[in-house]
Scaffold this active site. Sequence first.
Site, PDB file in Angstrom:
ATOM      1  N   LYS A   1       0.831  -1.212   0.000  1.00 24.17           N
ATOM      2  CA  LYS A   1       0.000   0.000   0.000  1.00 24.17           C
ATOM      3  C   LYS A   1       0.863   1.258   0.000  1.00 24.17           C
ATOM      4  CE  LYS A   1      -1.886   1.565   4.003  1.00 24.17           C
ATOM      5  NZ  LYS A   1      -1.677   2.981   4.357  1.00 24.17           N
ATOM      6  N   ASN A   2       1.791   1.339   0.952  1.00 23.16           N
ATOM      7  CA  ASN A   2       2.497   2.609   1.127  1.00 23.16           C
ATOM      8  C   ASN A   2       3.560   2.865   0.057  1.00 23.16           C
ATOM      9  OD1 ASN A   2       0.851   3.277   3.219  1.00 23.16           O
ATOM     10  ND2 ASN A   2       2.279   2.632   4.828  1.00 23.16           N
TER      11      ASN A   2
ATOM     12  N   ARG B   1      -4.264  10.388   3.859  1.00 15.22           N
ATOM     13  CA  ARG B   1      -3.044  11.060   4.329  1.00 15.22           C
ATOM     14  C   ARG B   1      -2.012  11.206   3.194  1.00 15.22           C
ATOM     15  NH1 ARG B   1      -0.206  14.200   7.929  1.00 15.22           N
ATOM     16  NH2 ARG B   1       1.958  13.656   7.730  1.00 15.22           N
TER      17      ARG B   1
ATOM     18  N   CYS C   1      -5.821   8.007   8.694  1.00 19.01           N
ATOM     19  CA  CYS C   1      -6.147   7.347   9.955  1.00 19.01           C
ATOM     20  C   CYS C   1      -5.991   8.307  11.128  1.00 19.01           C
ATOM     21  CB  CYS C   1      -5.195   6.169  10.183  1.00 19.01           C
ATOM     22  SG  CYS C   1      -5.699   4.662   9.371  1.00 19.01           S
TER      23      CYS C   1
ATOM     24  N   ARG D   1      -0.432  14.581  12.987  1.00 25.52           N
ATOM     25  CA  ARG D   1       0.505  14.265  11.895  1.00 25.52           C
ATOM     26  C   ARG D   1       0.915  15.557  11.212  1.00 25.52           C
ATOM     27  NH1 ARG D   1      -2.003   8.791   9.304  1.00 25.52           N
ATOM     28  NH2 ARG D   1       0.100   8.456   8.550  1.00 25.52           N
ATOM     29  N   PRO D   2       1.874  16.266  11.836  1.00 23.73           N
ATOM     30  CA  PRO D   2       2.278  17.570  11.320  1.00 23.73           C
ATOM     31  C   PRO D   2       3.064  17.458  10.016  1.00 23.73           C
ATOM     32  CG  PRO D   2       3.637  16.972  13.199  1.00 23.73           C
ATOM     33  CD  PRO D   2       2.645  15.876  13.025  1.00 23.73           C
TER      34      PRO D   2
ATOM     35  N   ASP E   1       5.685  19.859   9.393  1.00 22.30           N
ATOM     36  CA  ASP E   1       6.804  20.809   9.525  1.00 22.30           C
ATOM     37  C   ASP E   1       8.079  20.331   8.821  1.00 22.30           C
ATOM     38  OD1 ASP E   1       6.584  18.854  11.583  1.00 22.30           O
ATOM     39  OD2 ASP E   1       8.150  19.868  12.717  1.00 22.30           O
ATOM     40  N   LEU E   2       8.348  19.041   8.880  1.00 23.29           N
ATOM     41  CA  LEU E   2       9.584  18.539   8.272  1.00 23.29           C
ATOM     42  C   LEU E   2       9.511  18.570   6.748  1.00 23.29           C
ATOM     43  CD1 LEU E   2      10.114  15.512  10.685  1.00 23.29           C
ATOM     44  CD2 LEU E   2      11.247  17.746  10.756  1.00 23.29           C
TER      45      LEU E   2
ATOM     46  N   ASP F   1       3.218   0.139  12.258  1.00 27.51           N
ATOM     47  CA  ASP F   1       2.061  -0.416  11.543  1.00 27.51           C
ATOM     48  C   ASP F   1       1.781  -1.880  11.905  1.00 27.51           C
ATOM     49  OD1 ASP F   1       1.781   2.001  10.318  1.00 27.51           O
ATOM     50  OD2 ASP F   1       2.643   1.386   8.396  1.00 27.51           O
TER      51      ASP F   1
ATOM     52  N   VAL G   1       6.194   6.167  17.657  1.00 26.60           N
ATOM     53  CA  VAL G   1       6.022   6.880  16.388  1.00 26.60           C
ATOM     54  C   VAL G   1       4.734   7.712  16.358  1.00 26.60           C
ATOM     55  CG1 VAL G   1       5.966   6.672  13.869  1.00 26.60           C
ATOM     56  CG2 VAL G   1       7.417   5.143  15.203  1.00 26.60           C
TER      57      VAL G   1
ATOM     58  N   ARG H   1      -9.435  -0.080   3.494  1.00 27.59           N
ATOM     59  CA  ARG H   1      -8.548   0.971   2.980  1.00 27.59           C
ATOM     60  C   ARG H   1      -7.180   0.406   2.653  1.00 27.59           C
ATOM     61  NH1 ARG H   1      -7.650   5.578   6.914  1.00 27.59           N
ATOM     62  NH2 ARG H   1      -5.978   5.692   5.408  1.00 27.59           N
TER      63      ARG H   1
HETATM   64  N1  EPU Z   1       6.265  13.995  11.878  1.00 31.11           N
HETATM   65  C1  EPU Z   1       6.525  15.258  12.285  1.00 31.11           C
HETATM   66  N2  EPU Z   1       6.633  16.251  11.349  1.00 31.11           N
HETATM   67  C2  EPU Z   1       6.500  16.004  10.016  1.00 31.11           C
HETATM   68  C3  EPU Z   1       6.226  14.684   9.605  1.00 31.11           C
HETATM   69  C4  EPU Z   1       6.119  13.691  10.554  1.00 31.11           C
HETATM   70  O1  EPU Z   1       6.644  15.512  13.474  1.00 31.11           O
HETATM   71  O2  EPU Z   1       6.628  16.942   9.233  1.00 31.11           O
HETATM   72  C5  EPU Z   1       6.113  12.924  12.875  1.00 31.11           C
HETATM   73  C6  EPU Z   1       4.688  12.383  12.932  1.00 31.11           C
HETATM   74  O3  EPU Z   1       3.879  13.168  13.750  1.00 31.11           O
HETATM   75  C7  EPU Z   1       4.884  10.999  13.479  1.00 31.11           C
HETATM   76  C8  EPU Z   1       6.260  10.600  12.934  1.00 31.11           C
HETATM   77  O4  EPU Z   1       6.873  11.803  12.498  1.00 31.11           O
HETATM   78  O5  EPU Z   1       4.946  11.036  14.870  1.00 31.11           O
HETATM   79  C9  EPU Z   1       6.231   9.599  11.802  1.00 31.11           C
HETATM   80  O6  EPU Z   1       5.509  10.091  10.720  1.00 31.11           O
HETATM   81  P1  EPU Z   1       5.923   9.792   9.214  1.00 31.11           P
HETATM   82  O7  EPU Z   1       5.995  11.092   8.513  1.00 31.11           O
HETATM   83  O8  EPU Z   1       7.111   8.899   9.166  1.00 31.11           O
HETATM   84  O9  EPU Z   1       4.651   8.980   8.721  1.00 31.11           O
HETATM   85  P2  EPU Z   1       3.787   9.221   7.417  1.00 31.11           P
HETATM   86  O10 EPU Z   1       4.654   9.458   6.257  1.00 31.11           O
HETATM   87  O11 EPU Z   1       2.684  10.154   7.723  1.00 31.11           O
HETATM   88  C10 EPU Z   1       3.870   6.699   6.700  1.00 31.11           C
HETATM   89  C11 EPU Z   1       2.859   5.631   6.406  1.00 31.11           C
HETATM   90  C12 EPU Z   1       2.181   5.199   7.704  1.00 31.11           C
HETATM   91  C13 EPU Z   1       3.252   4.693   8.662  1.00 31.11           C
HETATM   92  C14 EPU Z   1       4.328   5.768   8.882  1.00 31.11           C
HETATM   93  C15 EPU Z   1       5.479   5.305   9.750  1.00 31.11           C
HETATM   94  C16 EPU Z   1       2.139   6.195   4.169  1.00 31.11           C
HETATM   95  C17 EPU Z   1       1.054   6.673   3.283  1.00 31.11           C
HETATM   96  N3  EPU Z   1       1.870   6.139   5.483  1.00 31.11           N
HETATM   97  O12 EPU Z   1       3.130   7.776   7.262  1.00 31.11           O
HETATM   98  O13 EPU Z   1       1.307   4.140   7.363  1.00 31.11           O
HETATM   99  O14 EPU Z   1       2.677   4.364   9.896  1.00 31.11           O
HETATM  100  O15 EPU Z   1       4.858   6.190   7.606  1.00 31.11           O
HETATM  101  O16 EPU Z   1       6.087   4.182   9.214  1.00 31.11           O
HETATM  102  O17 EPU Z   1       3.216   5.841   3.697  1.00 31.11           O
HETATM  103  C18 EPU Z   1      -0.480   2.641   7.727  1.00 31.11           C
HETATM  104  O18 EPU Z   1      -0.162   2.072   6.674  1.00 31.11           O
HETATM  105  O19 EPU Z   1      -1.306   2.140   8.546  1.00 31.11           O
HETATM  106  C19 EPU Z   1       0.128   3.928   8.045  1.00 31.11           C
HETATM  107  C20 EPU Z   1      -0.409   4.763   8.925  1.00 31.11           C
END
Ligand code: EPU
Length: 417
Positions: free
Chosen positions: A23-24, A95, A119, A124-125, A127-128, A307, A329, A399
């Site tokens: 999926k991701n 997302r 989800c 889920r900010p 900023d980065l 996950d 996380v 999903r």
């Molecule tokens: N974070 C920040 N600032 C940012 C971005 C992220 O503080 O600008 C924090 C988030 O708040 C969180 C942590 O960093 O605490 C990890 O977030 P990350 O950005 O790595 O996650 P994501 O890209 O939003 C993807 C997957 C998620 C998976 C996470 C971690 C996709 C579409 N989603 O999310 O998948 O849990 O990486 O591996 O690729 C799922 O499949 O169930 C799912 C939620």
Amino acid sequence: MKDTLIIEGGYPLYGQVRVSGAKNAGLVLMVASIMAEGETILDNVPRIRDVEVLIKILEDLGVSTRWNEDGSLSLYSPSGGLRSKTSYELAKQLRASNLFLGALLGRQKEAAVSLPGGCDIGSRPMDLHIKGIQALGAEVSLEHGFIYARAKSPRGGRVYLDFPSVGATENIMMMAALTPGQSIIENVAKEPEIVDLANFLNSMGARIRGAGTDIIKVEGVESLRGGRYAIIPDRIEAGTFMIAAAITGGEVLVENVIPTHLHPISAKLQETGALVRETDKGILVKGIENIAPVDIKTLPYPGFPTDMQSQMVALLCLARGSSVVVENVFENRFQVVDELKRMGARIKVEGHTAVIEGVNGLLGARVKATDLRAGAALILAALAAHGSTVIEEAVHIFRGYENIEDKLRSIGAHVLR
Ligand code: EPU
């Protein structure tokens, strides 16, 4: 009622099951396809709700899509440019819609993305992501729930991520691929999905090195070309079926996997006493009667994946002793605990930590899938429980899991939708 699953528990699962494309990885590759003009064909795209929503977003931006007879997905990006603003109504459902930020900035130097939904697993900010694209020359403003970004004269830059965010790494890498000069991104995410994105972009003509390590270096190129690419298998779906074998005391061969991607999961499963063996056809998992308790901390890859945390909690509910699970996380990923308690689990949550006292058995109950992986965990608990479990709001599960009822049925589960 079609979004309700009913599971009659107590049947050990036997046989083999084939894992779908990830999926991701699929979602980000579909987004990245817009960075080339013309046709891109992706193999192994899972037929899941998130992909359906993403197809709608792509079409809304001007991309034509088509499922081919061989199961592949064609995406055609016209040469005249795309709409550069994602719709709120669609983006709030997914997302991964935030990934258009980097892809659109790369392709047409401007993007407006609705602050994303997805989800409900914690804040889920972005900023980065923003810090990264700014370092590459984008000007960014936040207005009316949208991130507006424009790069008049983008140039390679240096970015250090405070946390190895998957989405931020992907967005910055996509923008950098089409930004002149060299970009160096440090402390990046190392997930297999990141490596798949880099391989895909490189197959389109990008020059990206280091994906899978802490530092990614990108030499920007002028344009990318379409092509054909096969998405990696879904390690989280594989892990979910591995636990299904373990929790029911059955024996399942999980096919179409990349075993190294599964090591963080296999290692923990082995600690619980389950037998896990790599074969040339896949990963064979055999459950045992006395599940040993284990402690887990979720971490970015190659740590234990967030996950898979909920699914592992479901298994540990039936362990002989107490386990401690720390979620590092996402702060809101213990919502499944209240649902598992309705089935007789004994779990205490304190902040980011859950303490699970194993019980002798779970009892079927009416429960609710609060998010995708929570839903998967409830399926696992239901498979092992006495009696029948009704999982409401199973739409969250659809999903992210392709054809889950049929796959479970094919290995002996009693599931109705
Ligand atoms: N974070 C920040 N600032 C940012 C971005 C992220 O503080 O600008 C924090 C988030 O708040 C969180 C942590 O960093 O605490 C990890 O977030 P990350 O950005 O790595 O996650 P994501 O890209 O939003 C993807 C997957 C998620 C998976 C996470 C971690 C996709 C579409 N989603 O999310 O998948 O849990 O990486 O591996 O690729 C799922 O499949 O169930 C799912 C939620």
